[in-house]
Scaffold this motif. Structure first.
Motif, PDB file in Angstrom:
ATOM      1  N   GLU A   1       0.810  -1.217   0.000  1.00 55.91           N
ATOM      2  CA  GLU A   1       0.000   0.000   0.000  1.00 55.91           C
ATOM      3  C   GLU A   1       0.844   1.269   0.000  1.00 55.91           C
ATOM      4  O   GLU A   1       0.506   2.254  -0.653  1.00 55.91           O
ATOM      5  CB  GLU A   1      -0.931   0.006   1.220  1.00 55.91           C
ATOM      6  N   SER A   2       1.967   1.252   0.707  1.00 55.87           N
ATOM      7  CA  SER A   2       2.786   2.469   0.814  1.00 55.87           C
ATOM      8  C   SER A   2       3.906   2.541  -0.225  1.00 55.87           C
ATOM      9  O   SER A   2       4.618   3.536  -0.291  1.00 55.87           O
ATOM     10  CB  SER A   2       3.377   2.585   2.224  1.00 55.87           C
ATOM     11  N   CYS A   3       4.065   1.506  -1.049  1.00 58.04           N
ATOM     12  CA  CYS A   3       5.115   1.498  -2.076  1.00 58.04           C
ATOM     13  C   CYS A   3       4.682   2.274  -3.317  1.00 58.04           C
ATOM     14  O   CYS A   3       3.530   2.189  -3.741  1.00 58.04           O
ATOM     15  CB  CYS A   3       5.441   0.067  -2.497  1.00 58.04           C
ATOM     16  N   ILE A   4       5.608   2.991  -3.915  1.00 56.70           N
ATOM     17  CA  ILE A   4       5.387   3.561  -5.239  1.00 56.70           C
ATOM     18  C   ILE A   4       5.370   2.442  -6.276  1.00 56.70           C
ATOM     19  O   ILE A   4       4.517   2.389  -7.159  1.00 56.70           O
ATOM     20  CB  ILE A   4       6.471   4.603  -5.582  1.00 56.70           C
ATOM     21  N   VAL A   5       6.327   1.528  -6.166  1.00 59.91           N
ATOM     22  CA  VAL A   5       6.372   0.323  -7.007  1.00 59.91           C
ATOM     23  C   VAL A   5       6.650  -0.868  -6.089  1.00 59.91           C
ATOM     24  O   VAL A   5       7.693  -0.931  -5.449  1.00 59.91           O
ATOM     25  CB  VAL A   5       7.462   0.416  -8.092  1.00 59.91           C
ATOM     26  N   PHE A   6       5.714  -1.794  -6.035  1.00 60.02           N
ATOM     27  CA  PHE A   6       5.827  -2.946  -5.134  1.00 60.02           C
ATOM     28  C   PHE A   6       6.492  -4.105  -5.867  1.00 60.02           C
ATOM     29  O   PHE A   6       5.902  -5.138  -6.112  1.00 60.02           O
ATOM     30  CB  PHE A   6       4.437  -3.346  -4.646  1.00 60.02           C
ATOM     31  N   GLY A   7       7.759  -3.901  -6.240  1.00 64.03           N
ATOM     32  CA  GLY A   7       8.492  -4.924  -6.961  1.00 64.03           C
ATOM     33  C   GLY A   7       9.520  -5.597  -6.074  1.00 64.03           C
ATOM     34  O   GLY A   7       9.423  -6.791  -5.781  1.00 64.03           O
ATOM     35  N   MET A   8      10.520  -4.841  -5.641  1.00 53.86           N
ATOM     36  CA  MET A   8      11.577  -5.391  -4.796  1.00 53.86           C
ATOM     37  C   MET A   8      11.043  -5.940  -3.470  1.00 53.86           C
ATOM     38  O   MET A   8      11.383  -7.075  -3.097  1.00 53.86           O
ATOM     39  CB  MET A   8      12.664  -4.334  -4.570  1.00 53.86           C
ATOM     40  N   PRO A   9      10.188  -5.203  -2.743  1.00 53.69           N
ATOM     41  CA  PRO A   9       9.648  -5.779  -1.509  1.00 53.69           C
ATOM     42  C   PRO A   9       8.818  -7.036  -1.768  1.00 53.69           C
ATOM     43  O   PRO A   9       8.892  -8.005  -1.008  1.00 53.69           O
ATOM     44  CB  PRO A   9       8.783  -4.641  -0.934  1.00 53.69           C
TER      45      PRO A   9
END
Length: 374
Positions: A332-340
């Motif tokens: 929800e707080s990521c700009i891009v939820f790729g690495m996490p």
């Protein structure tokens, strides 16, 4: 790419005809991207946008008739478009760089270098990856579809820089590690500049030692570090080879070089090295995390923040396996939820949390590992 998959449409805004041509050639060479239009100044860009809204905009800062930052602020207040700053001006001016990021830019790349084949190829990879990441960035809470998988052909791992420990060797290292002051290791990419600012601004002056890899071009990292140093209670600087890792200081890996954590007794320093791209990046989060897993282990905390791709996922898992506390930013707080996301799926993150809790978690970890006289 399937026949039904729509290409990412890119608008290029730069007053240099040669830069527009080079960027167009680079972007057009990627099967997932296409150049929607080019513009020599913001007024021409507005006319292009009225005809068709791009998925991503590449924007220079120094432009005729209206500077790029003013134009970016106007766009973001009226019709937000994921924007990548492509400029040489931000290299020298930390204020200019931070103003662009604070105005809403999701990433920054250096203008493509065409002096050698190697530099052109590295520029091509960085520019195309930035375009894809920006296209799937969340702006003002808007949800975007997950980014397409990155082509991992000939993709090197951290093995190219640091040999991995065998399981027996890793177990031996864990057993023999003396306690030290805690070390916080943070990795980030797209959207990470503002995420790092939010985390570091909340930390007190006596915060644990921090080392950071933020995917950013050469020279930009120095400007970024100087700006953060003026905003934070802790010292923030671009890392130099041999710098001491100590409480109250954050060291940011220089663009275009890898950063490794080193240890002599209870003392830590960083080593800055050249080498190939690892997980498509230099500096690489995986390289930093692996070095921390091998020399710090349970004395370290690994944090992976917003970004596209999987750099850091393998290294964070190695940190967790070596006894480190590990954290990933939530979707929800990521700009891009790729690495996490990659780290979470691999079981690398002991905790998943929103960005606004990361600084608090660092404080909790530091207090839990406080050892008088260590």
């Amino acid at each position: 790419m399937s026949e039904t998959h729509r290409k990412i449409r890119v608008l290029i805004v730069d007053d240099s005809a040669s830069v527009r041509m080079t960027l167009s050639e680079i972007i057009g060479s990627d099967p997932d991207l296409e150049v929607m239009a080019t513009a020599a100044d913001p007024y021409v860009a507005v006319e292009r946008i009225r005809q068709e809204v791009p998925d991503v905009m590449f924007l220079d800062i120094e432009l005729p008739r209206m500077d790029g930052i003013t134009f970016l602020r106007k766009i973001m207040s009226q019709r937000p478009i994921p924007t990548v700053i492509c400029s040489s001006v931000a290299e020298a001016g930390s204020d200019t760089l931070m103003q662009a990021l604070e105005a809403g830019a999701v990433d920054v790349v250096a203008k493509p270098r065409v002096d050698t084949t190697q530099f052109l190829q590295e520029s091509r990879m960085r520019i195309c990856d930035a375009a894809k990441a920006a296209a799937h960035a969340k702006l003002r809470g808007a949800q975007k579809a997950p980014p397409p998988p990155i082509n991992v052909e000939a993709k090197l791992t951290a093995d190219a820089i640091i040999p991995p420990h065998s399981e027996a060797r890793a177990a031996s290292v864990r057993a023999k590690q003396p306690d030290t002051d805690p070390i916080i290791c943070i990795g980030a990419s797209t959207g990470g500049t503002e995420a790092l600012r939010e985390v570091l601004e909340k930390l007190p002056a006596d915060s644990p030692a921090i080392i950071i890899v933020q995917h950013m071009p050469e020279k930009f990292t120095n400007a970024f570090a100087r700006r953060l140093n003026g905003l934070c209670a802790i010292e923030v600087k671009e890392a130099e080879d041999g710098d001491v890792v100590q409480a109250g200081r954050a060291l940011i890996a220089p663009g275009n070089q890898h950063m490794l954590l080193q240890r002599a007794g209870t003392r830590y320093t960083v080593q800055i090295v050249d080498g190939p791209h690892v997980s498509r990046h230099r500096p690489s989060v995986d390289v930093m995390f692996r070095s921390a897993s091998q020399v710090a282990g349970r004395n370290a905390m690994g944090v992976i923040l917003t970004g596209m791709g999987d750099d850091g996922a393998r290294g964070l898992l190695e940190m967790r396996q070596s006894g480190s506390h590990t954290v990933a930013q939530d979707e929800e707080s990521c700009i891009v939820f790729g690495m996490p996301k990659e780290a979470i799926q691999r079981g690398a993150a002991a905790k998943v949390m929103p960005l606004n809790r990361v600084a608090h978690e660092i404080g909790v970890y530091a207090r839990s590992t406080y050892r008088p006289g260590a």
